[in-house]
Design an enzyme around this catalytic site. Structure first.
Site, PDB file in Angstrom:
ATOM      1  N   ASP A  34       0.876  -1.182   0.000  1.00 28.98           N
ATOM      2  CA  ASP A  34       0.000   0.000   0.000  1.00 28.98           C
ATOM      3  C   ASP A  34       0.905   1.222   0.000  1.00 28.98           C
ATOM      4  O   ASP A  34       1.951   1.211   0.672  1.00 28.98           O
ATOM      5  CB  ASP A  34      -0.910  -0.009   1.233  1.00 28.98           C
ATOM      6  N   THR A 125     -13.934  -3.458  -7.359  1.00 22.32           N
ATOM      7  CA  THR A 125     -15.061  -3.376  -8.293  1.00 22.32           C
ATOM      8  C   THR A 125     -14.770  -2.311  -9.346  1.00 22.32           C
ATOM      9  O   THR A 125     -14.525  -1.152  -9.008  1.00 22.32           O
ATOM     10  CB  THR A 125     -16.338  -3.015  -7.521  1.00 22.32           C
ATOM     11  N   PHE A 251     -32.261 -10.013   2.190  1.00 22.06           N
ATOM     12  CA  PHE A 251     -32.228  -8.631   1.690  1.00 22.06           C
ATOM     13  C   PHE A 251     -33.617  -8.037   1.490  1.00 22.06           C
ATOM     14  O   PHE A 251     -33.847  -7.219   0.610  1.00 22.06           O
ATOM     15  CB  PHE A 251     -31.353  -8.516   0.433  1.00 22.06           C
ATOM     16  N   ALA A 254     -36.770  -4.212   5.667  1.00 25.84           N
ATOM     17  CA  ALA A 254     -37.097  -2.792   5.476  1.00 25.84           C
ATOM     18  C   ALA A 254     -36.453  -1.984   6.596  1.00 25.84           C
ATOM     19  O   ALA A 254     -36.189  -2.500   7.679  1.00 25.84           O
ATOM     20  CB  ALA A 254     -38.611  -2.609   5.491  1.00 25.84           C
ATOM     21  N   CYS A 262     -20.033   0.229  -0.825  1.00 22.57           N
ATOM     22  CA  CYS A 262     -20.239  -0.545  -2.060  1.00 22.57           C
ATOM     23  C   CYS A 262     -21.530  -0.184  -2.789  1.00 22.57           C
ATOM     24  O   CYS A 262     -21.490   0.294  -3.920  1.00 22.57           O
ATOM     25  CB  CYS A 262     -20.230  -2.028  -1.733  1.00 22.57           C
ATOM     26  N   LYS A 265     -22.026   3.509  -4.231  1.00 22.38           N
ATOM     27  CA  LYS A 265     -20.982   3.798  -5.228  1.00 22.38           C
ATOM     28  C   LYS A 265     -21.166   2.931  -6.480  1.00 22.38           C
ATOM     29  O   LYS A 265     -21.094   3.420  -7.609  1.00 22.38           O
ATOM     30  CB  LYS A 265     -19.621   3.525  -4.578  1.00 22.38           C
TER      31      LYS A 265
END
Ligand code: UGA
Length: 443
Positions: A34, A125, A251, A254, A262, A265
């Site tokens: 990094d 991603t 998923f 509510a 993630c 974006k």
């Protein structure tokens, strides 16, 4: 420093570090790089700069056993790498487009230093066609033998290290059997479905999966509003829908909607791809719009019960974007704090781990904004309590004690963690998200 390694990981944020530690857990020798020297120094000492359960002890074990090492400079290591995982950040530009400048730097460095066959694997991603662009860049230097592959990650923050050896699937987007062989070999020992496909398909699988999951959340939140208007209960609606195996139960919780590094974006980047290719991706716009409105609905619940919020003290529990992480990127809590402060409310805030991160954005300023180490102290003398993140700690709160500490027994449950009947029986003025059936009952 001398270190023989099987895998080079570039970028040590949550994705890169978990990937690095995950491969070490599988018995590989991993070098992580990094550009932030302070982060690298901390990692060398076995310190993880963010909260992710299990990563720190695993890191310390692999450091002791010389299975993992770190550096802030990739140049000396690239020529010796057969496989390089690109895990650098891909944030959003104001246009919604993914900012690929960190990927571009990696491509430059690899192009400059690679030697012999090198497989460069997209793990962060990235939008579809990124690999094709990388290939064109690498082809500009004819004497290189650099190949690109896509191996999207599906790890969830908070359970990432546990997810790593137990994935639902491993997607390998490759152009050659050599690349497939290298990647399969790295994941040997993991029992799951391997889907081998072309690179563009792999890139789309990642964006499409996240967009679909976000769509499920926004869908059930749209239904939550309908339930409130009609006296129905969204939890039962979700259960009834989820029993159909074509829909599935997950998923469909509510609440305050999705946040994190993630979903928001990735949907914006996906939207941008649709626009660029002149496709009708309007569905994605609705997903984001519905998600934004959750904050407003949550605040409205308080206003409907308490009236004008000016000068009212509200205790808010849970600041991270979801439990078991200190990540506050795009966290609903931040927008809730802004909205309630704009209405003149005084806030008492609690979170088990995310307070230092939130304090950087919203410094403590008594009596308007106060952070508490103990949730019960945050609740004491408040006019209302709001649940923003469903940490286990809050699900097991001593409710009679909560009631006795509140000035007014108002609870707005942004994650539907409490049973409405229990709350009403205890004498709370209770509001969940989409729990219209209980709104009608007298509390
Ligand atoms: C998500 C995906 O689940 C991972 O598969 C993916 O690898 C990752 O993004 C990524 O692209 O790196 P993550 O952002 O860690 O993982 O979190 P999730 O558990 O998916 O939750 C996202 C948000 O949705 C949270 O704010 C959560 O509170 C919310 N959510 C989730 C709901 O509001 N309702 C639900 O039913 C589920």
């Amino acid at each position: 420093m001398e270190f023989d390694f099987d895998v080079l990981v570039l970028g040590l944020g949550p994705v890169g570090l978990v990937t690095a530690v995950g491969f070490a857990e599988l018995g590989h020798r991993v070098l992580g790089v990094d550009i932030q020297a302070a982060k690298v120094n901390a990692l060398k000492q076995g310190k993880v700069p963010f909260y992710e359960p299990g990563v720190e002890p695993a890191l310390q074990k692999h450091l002791r056993e010389h299975r993992i090492a770190f550096d802030h400079d990739a140049a000396p290591w690239i020529p010796r790498a057969e496989v390089i995982f690109v895990c650098v950040g891909t944030p959003t530009k104001p246009s919604g487009e993914a900012d690929l400048s960190a990927v571009r730097s990696v491509v430059e460095e690899v192009r400059r230093h690679a030697h012999g066959y090198t497989l460069v694997v997209e793990k962060s991603t990235v939008p579809v066609l990124t690999a094709r662009w990388m290939e064109q860049e690498f082809q500009k230097v004819a004497d290189h033998d650099i190949e690109v592959a896509s191996n999207p990650e599906f790890l969830r923050e908070g359970s990432a290290l546990n997810d790593f050896p137990h994935p639902d699937r491993i997607v390998l987007g490759v152009r050659s059997s050599r690349a497939e062989h290298i990647l399969r070999n790295l994941y040997r020992g993991i029992e799951t479905e391997f889907l081998v496909t072309d690179i563009e398909t792999a890139e789309i699988i990642k964006h499409a999966s996240n967009a679909f999951l976000a769509m499920k959340i926004s869908f059930i939140n749209m239904i939550a509003d309908l339930c409130e208007k009609t006296g129905a209960d969204v939890v039962d609606v979700a259960r009834g829908m989820g029993l159909d195996p074509r829909i599935g139960p997950s998923f469909l919780r509510a609440g305050l909607g999705f946040g994190g590094s993630c979903f928001p974006k990735d949907i914006r980047a996906f939207q941008h791809i649709g626009q660029t290719l002149q496709l009708d991706f309007e569905l994605l716009t609705s997903i984001l719009r519905i998600n934004e409105q959750r904050i407003h609905r949550f605040v409205q619940h308080f206003e409907e019960v308490l009236g004008d919020l000016k000068g009212r003290t509200l205790a808010l529990l849970g600041l991270s974007f979801k439990p078991n992480t200190d990540d506050i990127r795009e966290a609903p809590s931040l927008k809730v704090i802004q909205a309630l402060r704009a209405r003149g409310a005084r806030l008492h805030l609690h979170d088990p781990v995310a307070i230092p991160n939130v304090q950087k954005l919203f410094p403590e300023s008594p009596p308007d904004l106060i952070y508490f180490e103990d949730p019960y102290e945050a609740i004491r003398d408040a006019d209302g309590l709001g649940i923003i993140t469903e940490w286990d700690l809050y699900q097991t709160l001593d409710l009679p004690r909560v009631k006795s500490l509140l000035k007014r027994p108002v609870v707005v449950d942004g994650r539907n963690i409490f049973d409405p009947e229990t709350m009403l029986n205890l004498g709370f003025v209770y509001r969940g998200m989409g729990r219209g059936r209980w709104l009608r009952k007298k509390s």
